[in-house]
Design a protein around this motif. Structure first.
Motif, short mmCIF file in Angstrom:
data_model
loop_
_atom_site.label_atom_id
_atom_site.label_comp_id
_atom_site.label_asym_id
_atom_site.label_seq_id
_atom_site.Cartn_x
_atom_site.Cartn_y
_atom_site.Cartn_z
N ARG A 50 0.84 -1.11 -0.04
CA ARG A 50 -0.09 0.18 0.02
C ARG A 50 0.84 1.35 0.02
O ARG A 50 0.31 2.26 -0.01
N LEU A 51 2.03 1.09 0.28
CA LEU A 51 2.82 2.37 0.38
C LEU A 51 3.25 2.87 -1.15
O LEU A 51 3.14 2.14 -1.90
N PRO A 52 3.61 4.10 -1.36
CA PRO A 52 3.89 4.56 -2.44
C PRO A 52 5.21 3.94 -3.23
O PRO A 52 6.07 3.55 -2.36
N ALA A 53 5.23 3.77 -4.63
CA ALA A 53 6.12 3.02 -5.16
C ALA A 53 7.67 3.22 -4.72
O ALA A 53 8.40 2.29 -4.57
N PRO A 54 8.04 4.28 -4.83
CA PRO A 54 9.66 4.41 -4.11
C PRO A 54 9.99 4.28 -2.72
O PRO A 54 10.79 3.30 -2.66
N GLN A 55 8.87 4.17 -2.05
CA GLN A 55 8.93 3.71 -0.70
C GLN A 55 9.18 2.27 -0.52
O GLN A 55 9.67 1.69 0.09
N GLN A 56 8.19 1.75 -1.42
CA GLN A 56 8.22 -0.07 -1.53
C GLN A 56 9.54 -0.35 -1.99
O GLN A 56 10.20 -1.19 -1.30
N ARG A 57 10.15 0.12 -3.05
CA ARG A 57 11.19 0.02 -3.80
C ARG A 57 12.61 -0.13 -2.78
O ARG A 57 13.25 -1.26 -2.38
N VAL A 58 12.50 0.90 -1.96
CA VAL A 58 13.74 1.00 -0.85
C VAL A 58 13.55 0.00 0.15
O VAL A 58 14.67 -0.65 0.41
N GLY A 113 20.13 10.94 0.10
CA GLY A 113 19.33 11.77 0.86
C GLY A 113 17.84 11.06 0.72
O GLY A 113 17.05 11.05 1.36
N THR A 114 17.57 11.11 -0.59
CA THR A 114 16.26 10.76 -1.01
C THR A 114 15.98 9.34 -0.42
O THR A 114 15.03 8.86 -0.10
N VAL A 115 16.82 8.48 -0.68
CA VAL A 115 16.83 7.03 -0.42
C VAL A 115 16.40 6.88 1.01
O VAL A 115 15.56 6.23 1.37
N LYS A 116 17.43 7.70 1.71
CA LYS A 116 17.03 7.87 3.26
C LYS A 116 15.71 8.24 3.84
O LYS A 116 14.99 8.05 4.75
N SER A 117 15.15 9.34 2.80
CA SER A 117 13.90 9.94 3.13
C SER A 117 12.92 9.04 2.84
O SER A 117 11.69 8.93 3.54
N HIS A 118 13.02 8.25 1.82
CA HIS A 118 12.05 6.99 1.37
C HIS A 118 11.93 6.01 2.68
O HIS A 118 10.89 5.47 2.94
N ALA A 119 13.14 5.71 3.08
CA ALA A 119 13.14 4.74 4.07
C ALA A 119 12.54 4.93 5.13
O ALA A 119 11.84 4.22 5.95
#
Length: 200
Positions: free
Chosen positions: A142-150, A173-179
């Protein structure tokens, strides 16, 4: 009276109505006629659901769904096509079929999740472990795709955030934010699910 607010007793006047008069009043939006319909047919609906599902709680849920459907779909009732009782039984059969389909889907998901668990994991095939995994996978989806992928790369491929940044081409920084956001959402939703279980 509407189904989501509980079942009120029909008025004495509604109790004395014929089935055809109850149907006309219900279509017109008379809540007393809904109460009368519930009093007349709920036992039949519950009996049909219980016989088909073999579970009292599920039968109660189906009964509630049926009369919610009766109220919401009342303008779709056509007396030329049959009686109010027959119409309600038709709705009941559809709700029972929905409940059986949902049960089958749940069993398939649990079986698939159980098959994907590592056999070496102690207790991994316990029902609780399987259901926990199903719940996490469901919430992850159910998470947004970028968060799911990370999160999938982190927990299923055991990659570090630096490795994820290299693979995806995203800034670290983007990866850390999505995580961070993904984990926060997962924890909140899983906590909400756990809290709701205490009231069911």
């Amino acid at each position: 009276m509407s189904p989501q607010h509980g079942t009120a007793r029909p008025s004495p006047a509604a109790e004395s109505l014929t089935d055809e008069e109850v149907a006309r009043g219900l279509v017109a939006g008379d809540e007393g006629c809904l109460a009368a319909a519930y009093q007349r047919w709920s036992a039949l609906v519950h009996a049909l659901a219980r016989r088909s599902l073999g579970d009292v709680k599920e039968a109660e849920d189906v009964t509630q769904q049926v009369f919610l459907g009766v109220w919401r779909g009342r303008r779709g009732f056509c007396p030329e096509r049959g009686t109010m009782g027959g119409w309600i039984v038709g709705i009941t059969r559809r709700r029972i079929a929905d409940a059986l389909s949902a049960r089958t889907r749940r069993l398939h998901v649990v079986a698939a999740a159980g098959a994907s668990l590592a056999p070496a994991d102690p207790g991994a095939r316990s029902p609780e472990a399987v259901l926990d995994r199903v719940l996490v996978l469901h919430e992850l989806a159910r998470l947004p795709a970028p968060q799911q992928r990370v999160l999938r790369l982190t927990y299923y491929e055991d990659l570090t955030q630096t490795q994820i940044a290299r693979r995806t081409g995203w800034p670290l920084g983007t990866v850390k934010s999505h995580a961070r956001r993904g984990l926060h959402q997962l924890r909140r939703r899983l906590a909400d699910d756990e809290q709701s279980d205490h009231y069911t």
